[in-house]
Design a protein around this motif. Structure first.
Motif, PDB file in Angstrom:
ATOM      1  N   ASN A 382       0.829  -1.207   0.000  1.00 29.50           N
ATOM      2  CA  ASN A 382       0.000   0.000   0.000  1.00 29.50           C
ATOM      3  C   ASN A 382       0.862   1.256   0.000  1.00 29.50           C
ATOM      4  N   GLN A 383       1.932   1.246   0.800  1.00 29.43           N
ATOM      5  CA  GLN A 383       2.829   2.400   0.850  1.00 29.43           C
ATOM      6  C   GLN A 383       3.532   2.592  -0.490  1.00 29.43           C
ATOM      7  N   GLU A 384       3.887   1.482  -1.128  1.00 27.26           N
ATOM      8  CA  GLU A 384       4.547   1.557  -2.436  1.00 27.26           C
ATOM      9  C   GLU A 384       3.623   2.203  -3.465  1.00 27.26           C
ATOM     10  N   ILE A 385       2.351   1.828  -3.431  1.00 25.39           N
ATOM     11  CA  ILE A 385       1.357   2.398  -4.357  1.00 25.39           C
ATOM     12  C   ILE A 385       1.187   3.896  -4.096  1.00 25.39           C
ATOM     13  N   ILE A 386       1.124   4.273  -2.823  1.00 26.42           N
ATOM     14  CA  ILE A 386       0.944   5.684  -2.462  1.00 26.42           C
ATOM     15  C   ILE A 386       2.115   6.524  -2.977  1.00 26.42           C
ATOM     16  N   GLU A 387       3.336   6.029  -2.770  1.00 26.48           N
ATOM     17  CA  GLU A 387       4.517   6.776  -3.199  1.00 26.48           C
ATOM     18  C   GLU A 387       4.574   6.877  -4.724  1.00 26.48           C
ATOM     19  N   PHE A 391       4.370  10.387  -7.239  1.00 30.40           N
ATOM     20  CA  PHE A 391       5.293  10.820  -8.287  1.00 30.40           C
ATOM     21  C   PHE A 391       4.614  10.871  -9.649  1.00 30.40           C
ATOM     22  N   ARG A 392       3.664   9.984  -9.891  1.00 31.97           N
ATOM     23  CA  ARG A 392       2.927  10.033 -11.159  1.00 31.97           C
ATOM     24  C   ARG A 392       2.241  11.385 -11.308  1.00 31.97           C
ATOM     25  N   THR A 393       1.674  11.880 -10.218  1.00 31.41           N
ATOM     26  CA  THR A 393       0.980  13.169 -10.238  1.00 31.41           C
ATOM     27  C   THR A 393       1.977  14.323 -10.281  1.00 31.41           C
ATOM     28  N   LYS A 394       2.982  14.257  -9.417  1.00 30.58           N
ATOM     29  CA  LYS A 394       3.940  15.355  -9.271  1.00 30.58           C
ATOM     30  C   LYS A 394       4.725  15.601 -10.548  1.00 30.58           C
ATOM     31  N   LEU A 395       5.133  14.540 -11.231  1.00 33.22           N
ATOM     32  CA  LEU A 395       5.946  14.674 -12.436  1.00 33.22           C
ATOM     33  C   LEU A 395       5.118  14.549 -13.714  1.00 33.22           C
ATOM     34  N   ASN A 396       3.793  14.447 -13.570  1.00 32.44           N
ATOM     35  CA  ASN A 396       2.891  14.392 -14.723  1.00 32.44           C
ATOM     36  C   ASN A 396       3.265  13.265 -15.685  1.00 32.44           C
ATOM     37  N   ILE A 397       3.424  12.056 -15.126  1.00 31.67           N
ATOM     38  CA  ILE A 397       3.722  10.880 -15.948  1.00 31.67           C
ATOM     39  C   ILE A 397       2.426  10.446 -16.627  1.00 31.67           C
ATOM     40  N   LYS A 398       2.431  10.492 -17.949  1.00 33.57           N
ATOM     41  CA  LYS A 398       1.213  10.195 -18.704  1.00 33.57           C
ATOM     42  C   LYS A 398       1.052   8.684 -18.861  1.00 33.57           C
ATOM     43  N   THR A 399       0.182   8.129 -18.045  1.00 32.29           N
ATOM     44  CA  THR A 399      -0.052   6.688 -18.054  1.00 32.29           C
ATOM     45  C   THR A 399      -1.406   6.401 -17.423  1.00 32.29           C
ATOM     46  N   PRO A 400      -2.114   5.392 -17.902  1.00 33.67           N
ATOM     47  CA  PRO A 400      -3.410   5.077 -17.285  1.00 33.67           C
ATOM     48  C   PRO A 400      -3.279   4.504 -15.886  1.00 33.67           C
ATOM     49  N   SER A 401      -2.070   3.971 -15.547  1.00 32.70           N
ATOM     50  CA  SER A 401      -1.923   3.318 -14.254  1.00 32.70           C
ATOM     51  C   SER A 401      -0.445   3.176 -13.902  1.00 32.70           C
ATOM     52  N   ILE A 402      -0.137   3.207 -12.605  1.00 27.96           N
ATOM     53  CA  ILE A 402       1.242   2.966 -12.163  1.00 27.96           C
ATOM     54  C   ILE A 402       1.628   1.498 -12.338  1.00 27.96           C
ATOM     55  N   LYS A 416      10.804  10.540 -16.954  1.00 29.03           N
ATOM     56  CA  LYS A 416      10.173  11.019 -15.720  1.00 29.03           C
ATOM     57  C   LYS A 416      10.147   9.919 -14.651  1.00 29.03           C
ATOM     58  N   VAL A 417      10.002   8.667 -15.081  1.00 24.69           N
ATOM     59  CA  VAL A 417      10.045   7.549 -14.131  1.00 24.69           C
ATOM     60  C   VAL A 417      11.446   7.436 -13.530  1.00 24.69           C
ATOM     61  N   VAL A 418      12.482   7.593 -14.386  1.00 25.04           N
ATOM     62  CA  VAL A 418      13.862   7.546 -13.884  1.00 25.04           C
ATOM     63  C   VAL A 418      14.092   8.662 -12.863  1.00 25.04           C
ATOM     64  N   LEU A 419      13.627   9.864 -13.185  1.00 24.63           N
ATOM     65  CA  LEU A 419      13.776  10.982 -12.258  1.00 24.63           C
ATOM     66  C   LEU A 419      13.027  10.712 -10.955  1.00 24.63           C
TER      67      LEU A 419
END
Length: 511
Positions: A382-387, A391-402, A416-419
């Motif tokens: 759960n913590q992994e999903i939250i984190e 980052f998906r939101t903060k760095l605007n990673i365009k993807t339907p899902s993490i 952006k994933v690398v960053l």
């Protein structure tokens, strides 16, 4: 130019949860150079993979007509038999083999099942002459630079009697001279009747050689511009790519630079295989808190080798010198210790060294810092999903899902994933090696904004870049390297392309 050699009609391609292409149309005239432009994820590489048979017939809808005939390629070999050859951004050469062996790999010049090395060598020399490469056919790929390797790839394509050459970001890894030579070669091959399609984010290069530019956005054809008839500017192309005007290439920033807190002194590194060859020669530099420092240099200057050797001795042998952090000498014997000391390194090769493409976004982001989301060696899912979502939101990673596989993302979103992965490790020093290579102008701006924010938080940033405008536009201070040495240091106010290029060709230190 004569008639139409290629027509792609209403090409639609879908991946799970993503429509990568939607009714895309493209026409290429015989003996012309055509450019494909668009943001990362616009569908450029996908379209070319459909054309070349990487994505076989039946996995997409629409029609491909080559020389007026409908084509239904099941694999890349079938498209090559018709003279359609694609050179991917990641070169498909085998370093341990010679130039001639690479050129004719899979297309061996054999008689009765035995390779005719004399014929192979003669034909290789002819092909190398065509592409302007003065190297022995027996030279190993590992012993030539990236620019020459790109020419070997083109020679390999010519050996297959190419009629339509597709180049995906052909100059992304090249310096200005190698890029110029490659573009001149394409113009010369065009005069000989060959057609070409170039995917590139370097708009100035496209404008030099292309007859027309087709712009894709969100998997759709936006427009095709005729370079002779239309009034084409870089700003005009960018507006088509991103759907808006982009007035500033680099976001504004008011630096708040603190005291020096990271210093490398008298750093020496030898080649991992040729142990008598010194790759880094007595290099010293420092970074202040909140400062963005650049390292410029020609290909082979030693910039990446310097960065990797500092990052836990990930490159090189017989490494010597001192590293100081907060005025205390630190020992960094491996990558784990580098991370523990607050150092992060974003590799220039995001696919080979930066990401695990088969894993999802969530796993890639948390990989270097599993201790932050684990208790007693058990990962808190759960913590992994939250984190990862953060980052998906903060760095605007365009993807339907993490949970999307990282390999299915566009280049900009992979970066952006690398960053995200390294920002999650909470570094004090972030080394960025070619941070925007192969990325469109819109995604570049987003990454520049992220870099500026990290500097504002007090982190020290080191940018290695082959693009001088990027170094000049982003960095507070710039070091220049040549032949493994630091040859110059300039502040942003004093820095010009001419000054940096002068230092790039100097072998003695000047400051």
């Amino acid at each position: 130019m004569s008639g139409i050699i290629l027509e792609m009609k209403n090409i639609t391609k879908e991946f799970p949860g993503v429509k990568a292409l939607q009714n895309v149309n493209l026409k290429v005239k015989e003996g012309g150079i055509y450019a494909l432009c668009g943001e990362n994820g616009a569908g450029k590489s996908t379209l070319m993979k459909v054309l070349s048979g990487v994505y076989q017939f039946g996995s997409y809808s629409g029609d491909i007509l080559f020389k007026g005939n409908v084509c239904q390629f099941k694999n890349i070999k079938e498209s090559e038999q018709l003279g359609i050859v694609i050179i991917h951004q990641e070169l498909a050469l085998i370093p341990e083999l010679s130039i001639s062996e690479n050129i004719f790999l899979g297309n061996e010049q054999a008689k009765n099942g035995i390779i005719d090395w004399n014929t192979t060598t003669i034909k290789t020399r002819e092909l190398l002459k065509k592409v302007g490469l003065d190297e022995s056919p027996n030279t190993l790929i590992t012993d030539i630079g990236v620019g020459k390797q790109q020419l070997v790839e083109i020679a390999k394509a010519l050996s297959k009697e190419v009629k339509l050459l597709i180049l995906d970001e052909p100059t992304a890894s090249l310096n200005e001279d190698d890029s110029e030579n490659l573009l001149n070669l394409l113009v010369e091959l065009k005069k000989q009747g060959m057609s070409a399609i170039i995917i590139s984010h370097k708009l100035n290069e496209i404008s030099k050689v292309a007859d027309s530019i087709t712009i894709l956005r969100d998997g759709q054809t936006i427009e095709t511009l005729d370079m002779k008839k239309d009034n084409i500017t870089e700003d005009r192309i960018i507006k088509g790519m991103v759907g808006r005007d982009l007035t500033n290439r680099y976001p504004s920033r008011k630096p708040k630079i603190g005291n020096p807190f990271f210093e490398v002194k008298n750093w020496n590194v030898f080649h991992p295989m040729h142990r008598d060859r010194k790759v880094i020669d007595n290099v010293s530099f420092h970074i202040c808190k909140g400062e963005i420092v650049g390292i410029a240099g020609l290909m082979g200057a030693g910039r990446t080798e310097l960065a990797m050797s500092i990052f836990g001795k990930a490159y090189g042998k017989k490494i010597s010198g001192q590293i100081y952090k907060d005025r205390k000498e630190i020992q960094i014997e491996n990558v784990s210790k580098a991370i523990n000391q607050g150092i992060a390194y974003v590799s220039e090769d995001r696919k080979g060294n930066g990401l695990i493409l088969m894993d999802d976004i969530r796993q890639n982001i948390t990989l270097p810092s599993l201790g932050k989301i684990a208790r007693k060696l058990v990962i808190n899912d759960n913590q992994e999903i939250i984190e990862a979502e953060k980052f998906r939101t903060k760095l605007n990673i365009k993807t339907p899902s993490i949970f999307q596989k990282t390999g299915n993302l566009s280049g900009g979103n992979q970066q952006k994933v690398v960053l995200s992965k390294w920002i999650f490790s909470e570094p004090d020093i972030l080394i960025l090696d070619e941070p925007t290579r192969g990325i469109d102008v819109g995604a570049k701006y987003e990454i520049y904004t992220i870099i500026n924010q990290l500097a504002m938080e007090g982190k020290g940033i080191l940018i290695i870049s082959s693009e001088l405008p990027e170094v000049l536009g982003m960095c507070d201070r710039i070091y220049v390297m040549n032949e493994g040495r630091m040859t110059g240091e300039v502040n942003q106010k004093e820095a010009t392309q001419e000054t940096i290029m002068t230092y790039m060709t100097k072998s003695k230190v000047r400051g």
